[in-house]
Design a protein around this motif. Structure first.
Motif, short mmCIF file in Angstrom:
data_model
loop_
_atom_site.label_atom_id
_atom_site.label_comp_id
_atom_site.label_asym_id
_atom_site.label_seq_id
_atom_site.Cartn_x
_atom_site.Cartn_y
_atom_site.Cartn_z
N ALA A 72 0.82 -1.21 0.00
CA ALA A 72 0.00 0.00 0.00
C ALA A 72 0.86 1.26 0.00
CB ALA A 72 -0.94 -0.01 1.21
N THR A 73 1.99 1.21 0.70
CA THR A 73 2.91 2.35 0.68
C THR A 73 3.50 2.54 -0.71
OG1 THR A 73 3.49 2.26 3.03
CG2 THR A 73 5.14 3.16 1.54
N SER A 74 3.88 1.44 -1.37
CA SER A 74 4.41 1.54 -2.74
C SER A 74 3.38 2.15 -3.68
CB SER A 74 4.84 0.16 -3.23
OG SER A 74 5.89 -0.37 -2.45
N VAL A 107 10.30 5.87 -0.21
CA VAL A 107 9.96 5.06 0.96
C VAL A 107 10.60 5.62 2.23
CG1 VAL A 107 11.87 3.43 0.65
CG2 VAL A 107 9.80 2.69 1.82
N LEU A 108 11.80 6.21 2.11
CA LEU A 108 12.43 6.80 3.29
C LEU A 108 11.59 7.92 3.87
CD1 LEU A 108 14.83 7.09 5.23
CD2 LEU A 108 15.94 8.55 3.54
N THR A 109 11.02 8.74 3.00
CA THR A 109 10.17 9.84 3.46
C THR A 109 8.94 9.32 4.16
OG1 THR A 109 10.91 11.15 1.56
CG2 THR A 109 8.99 11.95 2.75
N VAL A 110 8.31 8.29 3.60
CA VAL A 110 7.10 7.73 4.20
C VAL A 110 7.43 7.10 5.55
CG1 VAL A 110 5.23 6.09 3.91
CG2 VAL A 110 6.09 7.34 1.93
N VAL A 111 8.54 6.38 5.64
CA VAL A 111 8.92 5.80 6.93
C VAL A 111 9.23 6.90 7.94
CG1 VAL A 111 10.65 4.38 8.13
CG2 VAL A 111 9.76 3.65 5.90
N ALA A 112 9.87 7.98 7.50
CA ALA A 112 10.15 9.10 8.41
C ALA A 112 8.86 9.66 8.99
CB ALA A 112 10.92 10.19 7.67
N LEU A 118 7.51 -0.50 17.03
CA LEU A 118 7.81 -1.04 15.71
C LEU A 118 6.54 -1.46 15.00
CD1 LEU A 118 10.14 -1.65 13.82
CD2 LEU A 118 10.34 -3.91 14.87
N LYS A 119 5.59 -2.03 15.75
CA LYS A 119 4.31 -2.43 15.17
C LYS A 119 3.53 -1.20 14.71
CE LYS A 119 0.96 -5.48 14.39
NZ LYS A 119 -0.20 -4.62 14.16
N ALA A 120 3.60 -0.10 15.48
CA ALA A 120 2.89 1.12 15.10
C ALA A 120 3.44 1.70 13.79
CB ALA A 120 3.01 2.16 16.22
N VAL A 121 4.76 1.67 13.61
CA VAL A 121 5.35 2.12 12.35
C VAL A 121 4.89 1.22 11.21
CG1 VAL A 121 7.52 2.42 11.08
CG2 VAL A 121 7.38 3.14 13.48
N ALA A 122 4.92 -0.10 11.45
CA ALA A 122 4.51 -1.05 10.41
C ALA A 122 3.05 -0.87 10.03
CB ALA A 122 4.75 -2.48 10.91
N ASP A 123 2.19 -0.58 11.01
CA ASP A 123 0.76 -0.39 10.71
C ASP A 123 0.55 0.78 9.76
OD1 ASP A 123 0.10 -2.52 12.30
OD2 ASP A 123 -0.54 -1.31 14.03
N VAL A 124 1.31 1.86 9.94
CA VAL A 124 1.19 3.01 9.04
C VAL A 124 1.64 2.63 7.63
CG1 VAL A 124 2.01 5.35 8.55
CG2 VAL A 124 1.45 4.69 10.90
N LEU A 125 2.71 1.84 7.53
CA LEU A 125 3.21 1.44 6.22
C LEU A 125 2.26 0.48 5.52
CD1 LEU A 125 7.00 0.92 7.04
CD2 LEU A 125 5.87 2.94 6.11
N GLN A 126 1.51 -0.31 6.29
CA GLN A 126 0.55 -1.24 5.70
C GLN A 126 -0.70 -0.50 5.22
OE1 GLN A 126 0.40 -4.05 9.06
NE2 GLN A 126 1.06 -5.65 7.64
N GLU A 127 -1.07 0.57 5.90
CA GLU A 127 -2.26 1.34 5.51
C GLU A 127 -1.96 2.83 5.64
OE1 GLU A 127 -7.06 1.48 6.46
OE2 GLU A 127 -5.74 0.24 7.66
N PRO A 128 -1.21 3.38 4.70
CA PRO A 128 -0.69 4.74 4.87
C PRO A 128 -1.61 5.86 4.40
CG PRO A 128 0.20 3.79 2.88
CD PRO A 128 -0.68 2.74 3.49
#
Length: 462
Positions: A268-270, A289-294, A445-455
């Motif tokens: 979804a992030t891609s 992707v670096l910006t989205v993870v930031a 870490l799970k909270a970061v991953a949740d945003v990346l799964q549904e950003p």
């Protein structure tokens, strides 16, 4: 009258700097703010402007020397000016307009026009102990059987060769003299590839720089391999490399590190990144992707402030910081640096992308100011750009968390009860176990991953 210029504090309380190269020589007449030298601190290469207009009488250090802050650096003869006591670093100086600075060590107020650099005269002995390359001294290098190969001295230096600071630092680390490279290439910008090619030619001629040979062990038949197959190169540990080594050792043996991993579906992030790029204006900052993870990290830190804290051992306190000064690790020719994006939590996605782009451009050019390399509260390192999936990053000193981004790979993955090709990435979080326990680290870490799964919704907030 005579005036001494002392090496100033170049930022963040740095105590010393190495002379990378002089751009002037004794006997030159310089203008106010003309660049005198390039110096390398533990954090950056800095151009040092002249605080006076006048005649240079003495250069107190040679290229390769390490000079302490407050030590004499350049002696001036200034026409028509009363003798002054040497200024302390960063002291304000009240002098006549056009002949002195407003701030010692940082030049004067900008003047009209760009001063022209004068040709430099070579200075014997102005070379680090690990190399033997100067303009008026023979080049001596180790050869097989401890013989010494002598290369005829090159011509006297003129203007400095055209190259970028990272390339100059890279060449210096290899012991390659860019004046000699320029003599072969002509008047064009020297690249890192040019440095490598020149050094290879030296090795082929048996004249490698800063190289020694180690006798190869005898084989069963008593034969030895050619000495060149066991050559070694000694690289001085200075500047950024030295600072990074000291910081990493200090961090590793001070903060008890724990690293936890999480592999996440970032399809979804891609898709979001592709959509934003397709609709972006031509001059819009590139979102990756670096910006989205930031952005995801900034959102997660608000919910888990322990990862954005620091340990104050003297006070016996944990200091939670309610702002995010986000460090972004950048690999440069001079070594690893971690520039900071101040108040990253306040930035919407586009502004954050622009900040990342500017940080990267400045770091690659070797122009990151020392002040931008200190005081981060949390850091990111993108090891995925090297094709690496996961790692155990070491915390920058004073920080509690650092997140490594692995490569995004298209892999078979369970999705809605079926196997499908999805974009998959592994996140590696290292944290200080004095401040953060395992449960909080895992939840962050799970909270970061949740945003990346549904950003979609979270990424456009702020």
């Amino acid at each position: 009258m005579k005036q001494e210029f002392l090496l100033p504090d170049l930022g963040e309380g740095l105590t010393e700097a190495e002379i990378v190269q002089w751009l002037v020589a004794e006997g030159d007449t310089v203008t106010l703010n003309q660049t005198l030298a390039e110096v390398e601190t533990a954090k950056a290469i800095v151009e040092l402007p002249s605080p006076h207009a006048g005649l240079i009488t003495t250069l107190h250090a040679a290229a390769g020397d390490v000079v302490l802050v407050g030590a004499p650096l350049v002696g001036f003869e200034i026409e028509g000016q009363e003798a002054l006591e040497p200024e302390a670093p960063a002291a304000v100086a009240e002098v006549e307009e056009g002949s002195g600075p407003n701030l010692v060590g940082y030049g004067a107020a900008p003047s009209s026009g760009r001063p022209q650099r004068r040709a430099r005269r070579a200075r014997a002995g102005s070379v680090a102990a690990t190399t033997a390359v100067v303009a008026d001294v023979d080049v001596r290098v180790a050869a097989p059987h401890d013989d010494i190969a002598v290369v005829p001295a090159p011509p006297v230096r003129g203007e400095r060769p055209r190259s970028t600071p990272p390339v100059r630092a890279y060449a210096k680390g290899l012991g390659v003299d860019l004046v000699l490279v320029a003599a072969e290439l002509g008047d064009r910008v020297i690249t890192r590839a040019d440095v490598d090619a020149y050094r290879e030619r030296l090795v082929q001629r048996g004249a490698g720089v800063a190289t020694e040979t180690i006798p190869a062990p005898a084989s069963a038949a008593g034969a030895r391999r050619p000495a060149g197959e066991r050559a070694t190169t000694r690289i001085p540990v200075r500047g950024v490399r030295k600072h990074t080594a000291e910081a990493m050792v200090r961090s590793a043996f001070t903060a008890p590190h724990v690293t936890t991993f999480h592999t996440v579906d970032v399809t979804a992030t891609s898709e979001l990144i592709a959509s934003l790029r397709a609709s972006a204006k031509p001059d819009a900052p590139r979102i990756g992707v670096l910006t989205v993870v930031a952005k995801a990290v900034c959102l997660a830190l608000a919910a888990f402030p322990g990862l954005n804290a620091r340990w104050d051992g003297d006070a016996g306190e944990i200091v939670q910081q309610h702002f995010v000064d986000l460090g972004i690790a950048a690999a440069t020719d001079r070594g690893l640096i971690v520039p900071i994006i101040r108040d990253a939590e306040r930035m919407p996605l586009g502004e954050l992308a622009a900040a990342v782009a500017e940080l990267t451009r400045t770091a690659r050019g070797g122009k990151t100011p020392p002040a931008d390399l200190a005081g981060g509260t949390f850091s990111l390192t993108n090891i995925g750009v090297f094709g690496i999936d996961a790692g155990t990053p070491i915390l920058p000193p004073g920080q509690t968390g650092i997140l490594a981004l692995g490569a995004v790979r298209r892999l078979p993955w369970e999705y809605k009860g079926e196997i499908a090709l999805r974009d998959i990435m592994t996140l590696s979080l290292s944290f200080d176990h004095r401040i953060v326990d395992g449960a909080e680290g895992a939840q962050f870490l799970k909270a970061v991953a949740d945003v990346l799964q549904e950003p979609g919704r979270a990424m456009l907030l702020g």
